[in-house]
Design a protein around this motif. Structure first.
Motif, PDB file in Angstrom:
ATOM      1  N   ILE A 534    -115.429  43.718  44.562  1.00  0.00           N
ATOM      2  CA  ILE A 534    -116.035  42.566  43.885  1.00  0.00           C
ATOM      3  C   ILE A 534    -114.932  41.553  43.589  1.00  0.00           C
ATOM      4  O   ILE A 534    -113.851  41.904  43.095  1.00  0.00           O
ATOM      5  N   ARG A 535    -115.182  40.311  43.858  1.00  0.00           N
ATOM      6  CA  ARG A 535    -114.129  39.303  43.820  1.00  0.00           C
ATOM      7  C   ARG A 535    -113.543  39.098  42.432  1.00  0.00           C
ATOM      8  O   ARG A 535    -112.386  38.670  42.296  1.00  0.00           O
ATOM      9  N   THR A 536    -114.300  39.436  41.396  1.00  0.00           N
ATOM     10  CA  THR A 536    -113.784  39.260  40.026  1.00  0.00           C
ATOM     11  C   THR A 536    -112.846  40.385  39.620  1.00  0.00           C
ATOM     12  O   THR A 536    -112.247  40.334  38.540  1.00  0.00           O
ATOM     13  N   GLU A 537    -112.697  41.386  40.499  1.00  0.00           N
ATOM     14  CA  GLU A 537    -111.885  42.554  40.141  1.00  0.00           C
ATOM     15  C   GLU A 537    -110.647  42.711  41.019  1.00  0.00           C
ATOM     16  O   GLU A 537    -110.045  43.784  41.067  1.00  0.00           O
ATOM     17  N   ILE A 538    -110.253  41.647  41.733  1.00  0.00           N
ATOM     18  CA  ILE A 538    -109.131  41.796  42.677  1.00  0.00           C
ATOM     19  C   ILE A 538    -107.934  40.911  42.312  1.00  0.00           C
ATOM     20  O   ILE A 538    -107.003  40.765  43.120  1.00  0.00           O
ATOM     21  N   ASN A 539    -107.968  40.332  41.114  1.00  0.00           N
ATOM     22  CA  ASN A 539    -106.831  39.525  40.651  1.00  0.00           C
ATOM     23  C   ASN A 539    -106.484  38.403  41.634  1.00  0.00           C
ATOM     24  O   ASN A 539    -105.315  38.134  41.904  1.00  0.00           O
ATOM     25  N   ASN A 540    -107.547  37.785  42.187  1.00  0.00           N
ATOM     26  CA  ASN A 540    -107.404  36.644  43.107  1.00  0.00           C
ATOM     27  C   ASN A 540    -106.693  36.982  44.421  1.00  0.00           C
ATOM     28  O   ASN A 540    -106.210  36.098  45.129  1.00  0.00           O
ATOM     29  N   GLU A 541    -106.641  38.286  44.758  1.00  0.00           N
ATOM     30  CA  GLU A 541    -105.951  38.685  45.994  1.00  0.00           C
ATOM     31  C   GLU A 541    -106.921  38.686  47.185  1.00  0.00           C
ATOM     32  O   GLU A 541    -107.165  39.708  47.835  1.00  0.00           O
ATOM     33  N   PHE A 542    -107.469  37.537  47.451  1.00  0.00           N
ATOM     34  CA  PHE A 542    -108.315  37.371  48.638  1.00  0.00           C
ATOM     35  C   PHE A 542    -107.428  37.408  49.881  1.00  0.00           C
ATOM     36  O   PHE A 542    -106.292  36.918  49.852  1.00  0.00           O
ATOM     37  N   ILE A 543    -107.948  37.937  50.960  1.00  0.00           N
ATOM     38  CA  ILE A 543    -107.133  38.064  52.174  1.00  0.00           C
ATOM     39  C   ILE A 543    -106.728  36.702  52.728  1.00  0.00           C
ATOM     40  O   ILE A 543    -105.656  36.537  53.304  1.00  0.00           O
ATOM     41  N   VAL A 544    -107.583  35.685  52.526  1.00  0.00           N
ATOM     42  CA  VAL A 544    -107.228  34.354  53.037  1.00  0.00           C
ATOM     43  C   VAL A 544    -106.107  33.724  52.214  1.00  0.00           C
ATOM     44  O   VAL A 544    -105.503  32.731  52.637  1.00  0.00           O
ATOM     45  N   LYS A 545    -105.834  34.286  51.028  1.00  0.00           N
ATOM     46  CA  LYS A 545    -104.730  33.804  50.205  1.00  0.00           C
ATOM     47  C   LYS A 545    -103.468  34.636  50.441  1.00  0.00           C
ATOM     48  O   LYS A 545    -102.372  34.092  50.593  1.00  0.00           O
ATOM     49  N   THR A 546    -103.620  35.976  50.458  1.00  0.00           N
ATOM     50  CA  THR A 546    -102.445  36.846  50.627  1.00  0.00           C
ATOM     51  C   THR A 546    -101.976  36.895  52.071  1.00  0.00           C
ATOM     52  O   THR A 546    -100.792  37.088  52.342  1.00  0.00           O
ATOM     53  N   LYS A 547    -102.942  36.787  53.011  1.00  0.00           N
ATOM     54  CA  LYS A 547    -102.670  36.850  54.460  1.00  0.00           C
ATOM     55  C   LYS A 547    -101.987  38.163  54.858  1.00  0.00           C
ATOM     56  O   LYS A 547    -101.248  38.223  55.851  1.00  0.00           O
ATOM     57  N   GLU A 548    -102.265  39.223  54.074  1.00  0.00           N
ATOM     58  CA  GLU A 548    -101.705  40.547  54.385  1.00  0.00           C
ATOM     59  C   GLU A 548    -102.640  41.278  55.359  1.00  0.00           C
ATOM     60  O   GLU A 548    -103.238  42.300  55.033  1.00  0.00           O
ATOM     61  N   ASP A 616    -123.297  32.113  47.632  1.00  0.00           N
ATOM     62  CA  ASP A 616    -122.718  30.905  47.057  1.00  0.00           C
ATOM     63  C   ASP A 616    -121.381  30.638  47.739  1.00  0.00           C
ATOM     64  O   ASP A 616    -120.923  31.403  48.572  1.00  0.00           O
ATOM     65  N   ILE A 617    -120.750  29.518  47.375  1.00  0.00           N
ATOM     66  CA  ILE A 617    -119.466  29.146  47.958  1.00  0.00           C
ATOM     67  C   ILE A 617    -118.502  28.804  46.837  1.00  0.00           C
ATOM     68  O   ILE A 617    -118.827  28.008  45.942  1.00  0.00           O
ATOM     69  N   LEU A 618    -117.318  29.421  46.869  1.00  0.00           N
ATOM     70  CA  LEU A 618    -116.282  29.085  45.894  1.00  0.00           C
ATOM     71  C   LEU A 618    -115.737  27.697  46.200  1.00  0.00           C
ATOM     72  O   LEU A 618    -115.708  27.269  47.359  1.00  0.00           O
ATOM     73  N   SER A 619    -115.279  27.010  45.204  1.00  0.00           N
ATOM     74  CA  SER A 619    -114.854  25.615  45.370  1.00  0.00           C
ATOM     75  C   SER A 619    -113.723  25.451  46.386  1.00  0.00           C
ATOM     76  O   SER A 619    -113.611  24.425  47.048  1.00  0.00           O
ATOM     77  N   TRP A 620    -112.885  26.467  46.512  1.00  0.00           N
ATOM     78  CA  TRP A 620    -111.730  26.385  47.404  1.00  0.00           C
ATOM     79  C   TRP A 620    -111.948  27.128  48.725  1.00  0.00           C
ATOM     80  O   TRP A 620    -111.079  27.126  49.608  1.00  0.00           O
ATOM     81  N   GLU A 621    -113.091  27.778  48.848  1.00  0.00           N
ATOM     82  CA  GLU A 621    -113.298  28.772  49.915  1.00  0.00           C
ATOM     83  C   GLU A 621    -113.098  28.212  51.320  1.00  0.00           C
ATOM     84  O   GLU A 621    -112.393  28.806  52.148  1.00  0.00           O
ATOM     85  N   ILE A 622    -113.717  27.082  51.637  1.00  0.00           N
ATOM     86  CA  ILE A 622    -113.668  26.559  52.999  1.00  0.00           C
ATOM     87  C   ILE A 622    -112.249  26.147  53.376  1.00  0.00           C
ATOM     88  O   ILE A 622    -111.754  26.473  54.463  1.00  0.00           O
ATOM     89  N   THR A 623    -111.569  25.459  52.456  1.00  0.00           N
ATOM     90  CA  THR A 623    -110.206  25.004  52.742  1.00  0.00           C
ATOM     91  C   THR A 623    -109.278  26.182  52.996  1.00  0.00           C
ATOM     92  O   THR A 623    -108.525  26.205  53.980  1.00  0.00           O
ATOM     93  N   GLU A 624    -109.322  27.199  52.121  1.00  0.00           N
ATOM     94  CA  GLU A 624    -108.438  28.354  52.263  1.00  0.00           C
ATOM     95  C   GLU A 624    -108.770  29.161  53.524  1.00  0.00           C
ATOM     96  O   GLU A 624    -107.879  29.654  54.217  1.00  0.00           O
ATOM     97  N   THR A 625    -110.050  29.283  53.816  1.00  0.00           N
ATOM     98  CA  THR A 625    -110.454  30.035  55.000  1.00  0.00           C
ATOM     99  C   THR A 625    -109.972  29.337  56.270  1.00  0.00           C
ATOM    100  O   THR A 625    -109.501  29.976  57.209  1.00  0.00           O
ATOM    101  N   ARG A 626    -110.107  28.005  56.288  1.00  0.00           N
ATOM    102  CA  ARG A 626    -109.650  27.243  57.439  1.00  0.00           C
ATOM    103  C   ARG A 626    -108.141  27.407  57.625  1.00  0.00           C
ATOM    104  O   ARG A 626    -107.655  27.655  58.734  1.00  0.00           O
TER     105      ARG A 626
END
Length: 661
Positions: A534-548, A616-626
């Protein structure tokens, strides 16, 4: 790949001639390739005793030598091609001779094949009931036929491909026929075919006698032989010619029809072509017609119907096309029946086209038409190499498509036997090693390519469909991916309702931020389920941000990252797990206007209001994904996997190649 080609290789028949042409074409290609192993099995109906040594040696080169060799083949994977009138496959083992040294094995080879193709032609605009029933019973995976017209007719029942007959350079050997009359200074129309109703000799005689029955500078030269309709006798042929000569009322009749009603060696046939000015055949129906093709290769213009399988290889400027009408096929010869129509030439138009050709001969322009006809064939892919390559291309496509679908069923079955996700996923590891994976996503560009074209291009490929893309292309999908957001509406009545229904073998990969079934129908089927944090439980470590990206390779880690987005969570990783070397994505677009709400986000299917668990779509989602697509592309490339996009709208990393299908 292994191919067993079953045909009348030894026979004196149109099917035999066509089969030897295909074999010769295949041999020309196989000599420079070790990718294909070819074996022949012969059904011998009426052996050609004058078959050349070259053909005998070519057949012997590939033909099964005995039952032991056949048994060895039926224990492995192979494509079986049965080249014969379709209904013949049902009784060929019982009625006809097999390959020398072999037992009757047509049904055995068909039954054990991985995939099978019927190779056939037909002469009316509807398949006879016997053929349709044969296809229903033996279920060929495809049909190969020789013309676009036949493709339209047969394709109503079975997927059908066109591989034209071989049209070779004419043999230069010629032997004069001692005729009791001279061909000099005459306009000579040559007609060559077996004497049957279908070949339209009645129309030819009616038109010719009406137009030129009084001309001593014109000659109709008919080279034919009796068929079943004449009881094997030439007397009915003579009577029919005499009937039209006597019954058509014209003045000053002359004897300007010559009949050659016997078999002639090829050298004498060549002489007839060389000493005629035009070829005429008013056939009511042709799958291809080699005599018409041979005449064009001898630089003779042709007088032929404007409809039929022969049209493919004829340049309009080399022909005198005759108008007519499609009408009920009335014939005593099975399997022709009244449900089909064939083409009846208008006698009036035949006369007009004959007169036009005669005038061209008189003014000296007729030869030019013949030269155009030959040049057109030489430039249009009827040569040995082109026909052989086309034959193998279709064979590979059909075989790989069937093998691919069989593989999916086999993998799905093996996954079902496993209880843990780890073991299920292990079944899939490197199962498509070295192949290309096509991903159909839900962006608007999925509508850029016509559905029929996309299906044709991808029907034998490894295809992933994401969410609703499956509903658009369920027939070509091998793997379907969905998660708990934007699910398709429930289908079915009462119990057992599902968001996605599967009427064929498809491997389904489901994922969710919640336990399986929590966010969708408890009756929804799937083969493997991945839990996504769940996205609220990952401390903002989305794969599109960490790129790990290395951290979540499926073979090493079953846990999934939170993308956001199913492509980053399961789809790309599964392609990598299967061992593919190239990923081609369609409909993976995102958007240039960086939508901040789902209403602004576009899909090929339109809005999402009617979907289940609307996302839904997070405000930054499209930019970070791109932006993450740049790192994803380079990461895949370092792993030896190419990523390409088929889209004019995609906003992903600009260096990702944009390609066509």
């Amino acid at each position: 790949m292994r191919i067993v080609y079953c045909a009348q290789f030894h026979d004196l028949s149109g099917y035999g001639i066509a089969a030897r042409g295909y074999l010769k074409s295949l041999d020309s290609v196989l000599q420079s390739s070790d990718e294909i192993e070819l074996k022949l099995y012969s059904t011998i109906v009426n052996k050609d005793k004058s078959l050349s040594n070259d053909y005998k040696n070519l057949i012997e080169k590939y033909e099964f030598k005995g039952d032991e060799e056949i048994d060895e083949w039926v224990n492995g994977e192979y494509l079986f091609i049965w080249h014969m009138p379709p209904a013949m496959v049902a009784f060929s083992d019982d009625k006809f001779k097999p390959s020398p040294g072999c037992s009757a094995s047509v049904k055995k080879l068909l039954r054990h094949s991985t995939a099978n193709i019927s190779l056939s032609v037909w002469e009316t605009n509807a398949l006879p009931k016997e053929y349709v029933r044969t296809y229903e019973y033996f279920q060929p995976d495809a049909v190969i036929t020789s013309s676009k017209w036949n493709q339209e007719v047969i394709g109503k029942h079975v997927p059908t491909y066109v591989v034209p007959h071989l049209i070779e350079q004419p043999d230069s050997k010629s032997e004069e026929i001692k005729l009791p009359f001279s061909l000099q200074d005459k306009f000579v129309m040559l007609s060559i075919s077996q004497w049957t109703l279908r070949k339209g000799f009645d129309k030819l005689l009616q038109a010719y006698i009406s137009e030129f029955g009084s001309n001593d500078d014109v000659l109709l030269l008919i080279k034919t032989y009796p068929g079943p309709e004449t009881g094997g006798s030439i007397e009915p042929i003579k009577r029919e010619i005499k009937f039209y000569r006597d019954s058509i009322r014209i003045k000053n009749k002359v004897n300007n029809i010559a009949l050659l009603a016997s078999f002639l060696p090829s050298e004498q046939i060549n002489w007839l072509y060389d000493n005629s000015d035009m070829f005429a055949l008013l056939t009511r129906g042709e799958g291809f017609s080699l005599p018409i093709a041979e005449s064009l290769m001898r630089e003779k213009p042709v007088l032929v119907p404007k409809e039929g399988g022969h049209i493919d290889y004829i340049h309009p400027e080399s022909s005198f096309y005759v108008d007519g009408v499609w009408d009920t096929c009335v014939s005593i010869m099975p399997p022709y029946d009244i449900d089909g129509e064939w083409f009846e030439c208008y006698v009036k138009d035949v006369r007009a086209k004959m007169r036009e050709a005669y005038n061209c001969w008189k003014e000296g322009s007729l030869k030019k038409k013949g030269q155009i006809g030959k040049s057109h064939i030489l430039e249009s892919g009827y040569d040995l190499k082109s026909v052989g390559q086309s034959f193998l291309k279709v064979s590979k496509e059909v075989f790989n498509s069937k093998k691919n679908k069989t593989k999916i069923a086999d993998l799905k079955s093996k996954m079902a036997l496993q209880s843990s996700l780890q073991d299920k996923i292990k079944v899939l590891h490197n199962s498509y090693e070295g192949e290309t994976c096509y991903i159909l996503n839900c962006g608007p560009s999925l509508n850029e390519i016509p559905e029929s074209e996309l299906r044709e291009k991808l029907k034998d490929k490894l295809v992933f469909s994401v969410k609703q893309a499956y509903e658009k292309f369920s027939d070509i999908t091998d793997f379907h991916f969905f998660n708990c957001a934007n699910l398709a509406p429930l289908k079915g009545e009462g119990f057992f309702q599902e968001h996605y229904q599967y009427d064929k073998e498809v491997i389904t990969i489901a994922s969710s931020n919640y336990s399986a079934g929590t966010r969708w129908s408890p009756y929804q089927k799937y083969d493997a389920f991945f839990k996504v944090p769940i996205r609220t439980e990952i401390n903002n470590e989305f794969i599109v941000k960490t790129k790990e990206f290395d951290k979540y390779v499926i073979n090493d880690h079953l846990e999934r990252p939170c993308g956001p987005g199913i492509m980053y969570e399961t789809v790309i990783y599964m392609a990598l797990h299967l061992g593919v070397k190239k990923i081609v994505a369609l409909g993976w677009d995102l958007s240039y206007n960086d939508p901040k709400s789902l209403k602004e986000y576009k899909h090929f299917y339109g809005e999402t209001e009617n979907l289940f668990n609307r996302g839904d779509i997070l405000s930054w989602e499209i930019t970070e994904t791109r932006e993450a697509s740049k790192d994803l592309y380079k990461w895949l490339k370092n792993k030896g996997v190419e990523l390409e996009l088929v889209s004019t709208q995609s906003t992903l990393y600009k260096e990702i190649p944009r390609v066509g299908l």
